[in-house]
Design a protein around this motif. Structure first.
Motif, PDB file in Angstrom:
ATOM      1  N   MET A   1       6.465 -10.955 -12.010  1.00  0.00           N
ATOM      2  CA  MET A   1       5.057 -11.193 -11.749  1.00  0.00           C
ATOM      3  C   MET A   1       4.397 -11.680 -13.027  1.00  0.00           C
ATOM      4  SD  MET A   1       2.140 -11.199 -10.302  1.00  0.00           S
ATOM      5  CE  MET A   1       1.853 -10.434  -8.766  1.00  0.00           C
ATOM      6  N   ASP A   2       3.761 -12.820 -12.954  1.00  0.00           N
ATOM      7  CA  ASP A   2       3.047 -13.387 -14.093  1.00  0.00           C
ATOM      8  C   ASP A   2       1.558 -13.081 -13.918  1.00  0.00           C
ATOM      9  OD1 ASP A   2       1.907 -14.893 -16.108  1.00  0.00           O
ATOM     10  OD2 ASP A   2       3.110 -16.679 -15.703  1.00  0.00           O
ATOM     11  N   ASP A  35       4.008  -3.475  -9.600  1.00  0.00           N
ATOM     12  CA  ASP A  35       4.703  -4.741  -9.389  1.00  0.00           C
ATOM     13  C   ASP A  35       3.806  -5.803  -8.787  1.00  0.00           C
ATOM     14  OD1 ASP A  35       7.088  -3.698 -10.326  1.00  0.00           O
ATOM     15  OD2 ASP A  35       7.696  -2.988  -8.348  1.00  0.00           O
ATOM     16  N   ASP A  36       2.610  -5.397  -8.337  1.00  0.00           N
ATOM     17  CA  ASP A  36       1.715  -6.365  -7.702  1.00  0.00           C
ATOM     18  C   ASP A  36       0.370  -6.349  -8.411  1.00  0.00           C
ATOM     19  OD1 ASP A  36       0.520  -4.005  -6.867  1.00  0.00           O
ATOM     20  OD2 ASP A  36       0.586  -4.477  -4.748  1.00  0.00           O
ATOM     21  N   ILE A  37      -0.519  -7.205  -7.944  1.00  0.00           N
ATOM     22  CA  ILE A  37      -1.875  -7.258  -8.487  1.00  0.00           C
ATOM     23  C   ILE A  37      -2.833  -7.247  -7.300  1.00  0.00           C
ATOM     24  CG2 ILE A  37      -1.878  -9.779  -8.682  1.00  0.00           C
ATOM     25  CD1 ILE A  37      -3.437  -9.371 -11.363  1.00  0.00           C
ATOM     26  N   LEU A  90       4.056 -16.735  -7.304  1.00  0.00           N
ATOM     27  CA  LEU A  90       3.570 -16.068  -8.511  1.00  0.00           C
ATOM     28  C   LEU A  90       3.969 -14.597  -8.535  1.00  0.00           C
ATOM     29  CD1 LEU A  90      -0.082 -17.464  -8.540  1.00  0.00           C
ATOM     30  CD2 LEU A  90       1.779 -18.107 -10.095  1.00  0.00           C
ATOM     31  N   GLY A  91       4.313 -14.068  -7.374  1.00  0.00           N
ATOM     32  CA  GLY A  91       4.608 -12.645  -7.218  1.00  0.00           C
ATOM     33  C   GLY A  91       3.715 -12.048  -6.143  1.00  0.00           C
ATOM     34  N   PRO A  92       3.807 -10.727  -5.929  1.00  0.00           N
ATOM     35  CA  PRO A  92       3.009 -10.081  -4.884  1.00  0.00           C
ATOM     36  C   PRO A  92       1.537  -9.947  -5.288  1.00  0.00           C
ATOM     37  CG  PRO A  92       4.537  -8.506  -5.889  1.00  0.00           C
ATOM     38  CD  PRO A  92       4.766  -9.823  -6.547  1.00  0.00           C
ATOM     39  N   ILE A  93       0.665 -10.423  -4.395  1.00  0.00           N
ATOM     40  CA  ILE A  93      -0.781 -10.376  -4.603  1.00  0.00           C
ATOM     41  C   ILE A  93      -1.414  -9.742  -3.373  1.00  0.00           C
ATOM     42  CG2 ILE A  93      -2.889 -11.739  -4.903  1.00  0.00           C
ATOM     43  CD1 ILE A  93      -1.120 -13.921  -6.202  1.00  0.00           C
ATOM     44  N   ASP A  94      -2.262  -8.741  -3.598  1.00  0.00           N
ATOM     45  CA  ASP A  94      -3.015  -8.133  -2.504  1.00  0.00           C
ATOM     46  C   ASP A  94      -4.456  -8.579  -2.596  1.00  0.00           C
ATOM     47  OD1 ASP A  94      -0.644  -6.863  -1.965  1.00  0.00           O
ATOM     48  OD2 ASP A  94      -1.344  -4.854  -2.463  1.00  0.00           O
ATOM     49  N   LEU A  95      -4.948  -9.192  -1.524  1.00  0.00           N
ATOM     50  CA  LEU A  95      -6.348  -9.583  -1.414  1.00  0.00           C
ATOM     51  C   LEU A  95      -6.995  -8.658  -0.396  1.00  0.00           C
ATOM     52  CD1 LEU A  95      -6.184 -13.491  -1.351  1.00  0.00           C
ATOM     53  CD2 LEU A  95      -6.893 -11.999  -3.227  1.00  0.00           C
ATOM     54  N   LEU A  96      -7.937  -7.877  -0.857  1.00  0.00           N
ATOM     55  CA  LEU A  96      -8.533  -6.825  -0.045  1.00  0.00           C
ATOM     56  C   LEU A  96     -10.003  -7.134   0.217  1.00  0.00           C
ATOM     57  CD1 LEU A  96      -6.916  -3.961  -2.147  1.00  0.00           C
ATOM     58  CD2 LEU A  96      -6.026  -4.989  -0.031  1.00  0.00           C
ATOM     59  N   GLY A  97     -10.355  -7.217   1.479  1.00  0.00           N
ATOM     60  CA  GLY A  97     -11.754  -7.448   1.841  1.00  0.00           C
ATOM     61  C   GLY A  97     -12.599  -6.224   1.582  1.00  0.00           C
ATOM     62  N   GLU A  98     -11.964  -5.067   1.642  1.00  0.00           N
ATOM     63  CA  GLU A  98     -12.630  -3.801   1.317  1.00  0.00           C
ATOM     64  C   GLU A  98     -11.572  -2.754   1.023  1.00  0.00           C
ATOM     65  OE1 GLU A  98     -13.416  -1.851   5.685  1.00  0.00           O
ATOM     66  OE2 GLU A  98     -14.878  -3.299   4.956  1.00  0.00           O
ATOM     67  N   ILE A  99     -12.000  -1.699   0.336  1.00  0.00           N
ATOM     68  CA  ILE A  99     -11.087  -0.604   0.042  1.00  0.00           C
ATOM     69  C   ILE A  99     -11.732   0.722   0.424  1.00  0.00           C
ATOM     70  CG2 ILE A  99      -9.731  -1.762  -1.731  1.00  0.00           C
ATOM     71  CD1 ILE A  99     -11.448  -0.430  -3.872  1.00  0.00           C
ATOM     72  N   THR A 100     -10.916   1.649   0.859  1.00  0.00           N
ATOM     73  CA  THR A 100     -11.375   2.974   1.248  1.00  0.00           C
ATOM     74  C   THR A 100     -12.107   3.629   0.087  1.00  0.00           C
ATOM     75  OG1 THR A 100      -9.488   3.218   2.737  1.00  0.00           O
ATOM     76  CG2 THR A 100     -10.613   5.239   2.077  1.00  0.00           C
ATOM     77  N   GLY A 101     -13.268   4.159   0.374  1.00  0.00           N
ATOM     78  CA  GLY A 101     -14.039   4.866  -0.640  1.00  0.00           C
ATOM     79  C   GLY A 101     -14.781   3.968  -1.593  1.00  0.00           C
ATOM     80  N   GLY A 102     -14.639   2.664  -1.439  1.00  0.00           N
ATOM     81  CA  GLY A 102     -15.303   1.744  -2.350  1.00  0.00           C
ATOM     82  C   GLY A 102     -16.109   0.678  -1.644  1.00  0.00           C
TER      83      GLY A 102
END
Length: 161
Positions: A1-2, A35-37, A90-102
């Motif tokens: 992952m870069d 390992d991800d971003i 590029l490696g594993p990327i998580d795109l989150l529209g929302e997160i629990t508690g945030g």
């Protein structure tokens, strides 16, 4: 992952994102490796276009999905979904529209800090909000991380006084 390249790709696209996952924890001094971003992203149409165009050259595909599952990356996919765990060149990327508690990007923006990493300006979730989000998620790995994050917050506060 870069990690540096991912940050540059989003910055150069003008994408509005907040770094929220393990890399954010590392920036606050946490020892846990990842390992991800992970990013929470602004879901307005302009930003969806920026994200779609920024990642298109890197062959985003749903991580863990069976090979050959029809998936077309773009604004329409981003609009139809919310949270995406992507495998890219590029490696594993998580795109989150929302997160629990945030919550979503707008809710997290006041709880983010401006910084520069690898020479790239970015927004990162504050340590306090990171602790609250981990507590709200309540997963075993999140609960294990809270003690370390609270210790980092204490150390930071002691150094500031």
């Amino acid at each position: 992952m870069d990690f540096a390249r991912v940050l540059r790709v989003f910055h150069e696209a003008g994408a509005r994102v907040i770094l929220v996952g393990g890399v954010a924890g590392r920036l606050h001094g946490a020892a846990r490796l990842t390992d991800d971003i992970d990013f929470v992203y602004d879901r307005d149409d302009d930003n969806l276009r920026r994200l779609a165009e920024a990642l298109a050259p890197f062959a985003p595909y749903l991580r863990g999905a069976p090979p050959g599952l029809p998936f077309e990356w773009g604004v329409r996919a981003l609009r139809a979904g919310l949270n995406f765990t992507l495998q890219t060149s590029l490696g594993p990327i998580d795109l989150l529209g929302e997160i629990t508690g945030g919550g979503d990007y707008a809710a997290l923006l006041p709880h983010s800090l401006e910084g520069t990493v690898f020479g790239v300006p970015l927004r990162v979730l504050s340590l306090e909000r990171r602790i609250a989000v981990k507590r709200a998620a309540g997963r075993p790995k999140d609960l294990e991380a809270i003690a370390e994050l609270e210790l980092l917050a204490e150390e930071r506060d002691q150094q500031a006084s």
